[in-house]
Write a protein that holds these residues in place. Structure first.
Motif, PDB file in Angstrom:
ATOM      1  N   THR A 173      42.973  42.388  37.183  1.00 32.75           N
ATOM      2  CA  THR A 173      42.980  40.964  37.527  1.00 32.75           C
ATOM      3  C   THR A 173      42.131  40.169  36.551  1.00 32.75           C
ATOM      4  O   THR A 173      42.546  39.105  36.064  1.00 32.75           O
ATOM      5  CB  THR A 173      42.473  40.748  38.972  1.00 32.75           C
ATOM      6  OG1 THR A 173      43.359  41.443  39.859  1.00 32.75           O
ATOM      7  CG2 THR A 173      42.422  39.280  39.338  1.00 32.75           C
ATOM      8  N   VAL A 174      40.936  40.666  36.250  1.00 37.48           N
ATOM      9  CA  VAL A 174      40.040  39.983  35.305  1.00 37.48           C
ATOM     10  C   VAL A 174      40.715  39.865  33.939  1.00 37.48           C
ATOM     11  O   VAL A 174      40.724  38.788  33.323  1.00 37.48           O
ATOM     12  CB  VAL A 174      38.693  40.727  35.193  1.00 37.48           C
ATOM     13  CG1 VAL A 174      37.849  40.196  34.055  1.00 37.48           C
ATOM     14  CG2 VAL A 174      37.926  40.640  36.517  1.00 37.48           C
ATOM     15  N   ASP A 190      34.455  29.415  34.483  1.00 37.42           N
ATOM     16  CA  ASP A 190      35.078  30.729  34.313  1.00 37.42           C
ATOM     17  C   ASP A 190      34.604  31.691  35.404  1.00 37.42           C
ATOM     18  O   ASP A 190      35.409  32.390  36.026  1.00 37.42           O
ATOM     19  CB  ASP A 190      34.726  31.335  32.946  1.00 37.42           C
ATOM     20  CG  ASP A 190      35.287  30.549  31.778  1.00 37.42           C
ATOM     21  OD1 ASP A 190      36.393  29.996  31.891  1.00 37.42           O
ATOM     22  OD2 ASP A 190      34.602  30.500  30.735  1.00 37.42           O
ATOM     23  N   HIS A 238      34.261  36.592  26.962  1.00 33.90           N
ATOM     24  CA  HIS A 238      35.390  35.936  26.306  1.00 33.90           C
ATOM     25  C   HIS A 238      34.945  35.546  24.915  1.00 33.90           C
ATOM     26  O   HIS A 238      33.764  35.230  24.712  1.00 33.90           O
ATOM     27  CB  HIS A 238      35.812  34.696  27.115  1.00 33.90           C
ATOM     28  CG  HIS A 238      37.125  34.139  26.696  1.00 33.90           C
ATOM     29  ND1 HIS A 238      37.239  33.242  25.660  1.00 33.90           N
ATOM     30  CD2 HIS A 238      38.374  34.365  27.152  1.00 33.90           C
ATOM     31  CE1 HIS A 238      38.516  32.919  25.511  1.00 33.90           C
ATOM     32  NE2 HIS A 238      39.229  33.594  26.400  1.00 33.90           N
ATOM     33  N   GLN A 256      39.151  34.814  42.592  1.00 38.74           N
ATOM     34  CA  GLN A 256      40.208  35.829  42.542  1.00 38.74           C
ATOM     35  C   GLN A 256      39.704  37.185  43.048  1.00 38.74           C
ATOM     36  O   GLN A 256      40.364  37.858  43.827  1.00 38.74           O
ATOM     37  CB  GLN A 256      40.727  35.985  41.103  1.00 38.74           C
ATOM     38  CG  GLN A 256      41.539  34.828  40.627  1.00 38.74           C
ATOM     39  CD  GLN A 256      42.898  34.761  41.302  1.00 38.74           C
ATOM     40  OE1 GLN A 256      43.429  35.749  41.809  1.00 38.74           O
ATOM     41  NE2 GLN A 256      43.466  33.577  41.346  1.00 38.74           N
ATOM     42  N   TYR A 314      40.073  37.338  30.444  1.00 40.95           N
ATOM     43  CA  TYR A 314      38.672  37.677  30.196  1.00 40.95           C
ATOM     44  C   TYR A 314      38.538  39.148  29.844  1.00 40.95           C
ATOM     45  O   TYR A 314      39.375  39.965  30.208  1.00 40.95           O
ATOM     46  CB  TYR A 314      37.813  37.368  31.428  1.00 40.95           C
ATOM     47  CG  TYR A 314      37.875  35.918  31.821  1.00 40.95           C
ATOM     48  CD1 TYR A 314      37.181  34.968  31.086  1.00 40.95           C
ATOM     49  CD2 TYR A 314      38.652  35.505  32.893  1.00 40.95           C
ATOM     50  CE1 TYR A 314      37.251  33.618  31.431  1.00 40.95           C
ATOM     51  CE2 TYR A 314      38.727  34.163  33.242  1.00 40.95           C
ATOM     52  CZ  TYR A 314      38.030  33.231  32.508  1.00 40.95           C
ATOM     53  OH  TYR A 314      38.110  31.911  32.839  1.00 40.95           O
ATOM     54  N   MET A 326      43.536  37.381  33.706  1.00 43.67           N
ATOM     55  CA  MET A 326      43.052  35.999  33.651  1.00 43.67           C
ATOM     56  C   MET A 326      42.572  35.629  32.246  1.00 43.67           C
ATOM     57  O   MET A 326      42.182  34.487  32.003  1.00 43.67           O
ATOM     58  CB  MET A 326      41.910  35.801  34.661  1.00 43.67           C
ATOM     59  CG  MET A 326      42.347  35.920  36.106  1.00 43.67           C
ATOM     60  SD  MET A 326      40.950  35.766  37.247  1.00 43.67           S
ATOM     61  CE  MET A 326      40.585  33.999  37.092  1.00 43.67           C
ATOM     62  N   ALA A 347      36.159  30.777  38.775  1.00 45.26           N
ATOM     63  CA  ALA A 347      37.575  31.160  38.870  1.00 45.26           C
ATOM     64  C   ALA A 347      37.720  32.667  39.114  1.00 45.26           C
ATOM     65  O   ALA A 347      38.490  33.092  39.984  1.00 45.26           O
ATOM     66  CB  ALA A 347      38.318  30.746  37.598  1.00 45.26           C
ATOM     67  N   VAL A 348      36.973  33.468  38.371  1.00 37.39           N
ATOM     68  CA  VAL A 348      37.045  34.922  38.543  1.00 37.39           C
ATOM     69  C   VAL A 348      36.502  35.315  39.911  1.00 37.39           C
ATOM     70  O   VAL A 348      37.079  36.159  40.602  1.00 37.39           O
ATOM     71  CB  VAL A 348      36.302  35.654  37.405  1.00 37.39           C
ATOM     72  CG1 VAL A 348      36.182  37.141  37.696  1.00 37.39           C
ATOM     73  CG2 VAL A 348      37.009  35.425  36.073  1.00 37.39           C
TER      74      VAL A 348
END
Length: 159
Positions: A15-16, A51, A43, A58, A21, A19, A54-55
């Protein structure tokens, strides 16, 4: 605890990375009553608070459906920082020539703590790193450490 981290990494890392990253690492910090699951992302353009938010959203959603964690914990998502901790041997190559602080699980040459310049990475038979320390002495000392013996390894930031 290490097997739990490995299982969580397998569940969360895709997932990371999807996205956009880089997965840097994950660790448990703190005591059982107030444990924190720290997830470190990176990143090429750096990491902002947005950032991390957002992570975190999720990953929180994924962790809500995971049965792997039964105790209470806090989730923290952040960048590895200027004094980044290294989680794998593969992360080290861009940092050859930089100053590091190293703690070993078992003593090497009678010591468990080192501060020196990362000089060589060798993974022919098994991952080994070489630190060059001077520690106020006139003669530099070379220390070869198997990565499996590394308890923690951190970059010393340059200002």
């Amino acid at each position: 605890m290490k097997s739990q981290i490995t299982g969580l990494e397998q569940a969360l890392r895709p997932t990371v990375e999807a996205m956009g990253y880089q997965w840097w690492g994950m660790e448990w910090v703190g005591q059982v009553a107030s444990r924190t699951l720290r997830l470190l992302i990176d990143h090429v353009d750096g990491i902002s608070v947005e950032d991390c938010t957002a992570v975190s959203r999720q990953i929180s959603a994924l962790l809500d459906v995971q049965d792997d964690i039964s105790d209470r914990y806090h989730l923290e998502v952040s960048s590895p920082g200027m004094d980044r901790k290294f989680f794998s041997f593969e992360q080290l190559s861009p940092y050859v020539g930089r100053m590091m602080v190293l703690k070993t699980r078992q003593p090497v040459q009678g010591r468990s703590r080192f501060k020196g310049r990362l000089m060589v990475l060798d993974a022919i038979s098994k991952p080994v790193l070489t630190l060059c320390t001077d520690e106020g002495q006139t003669i530099e000392q070379i220390h070869r450490v198997e990565f499996a013996n590394v308890d923690s390894l951190r970059l010393i930031p340059v200002f």
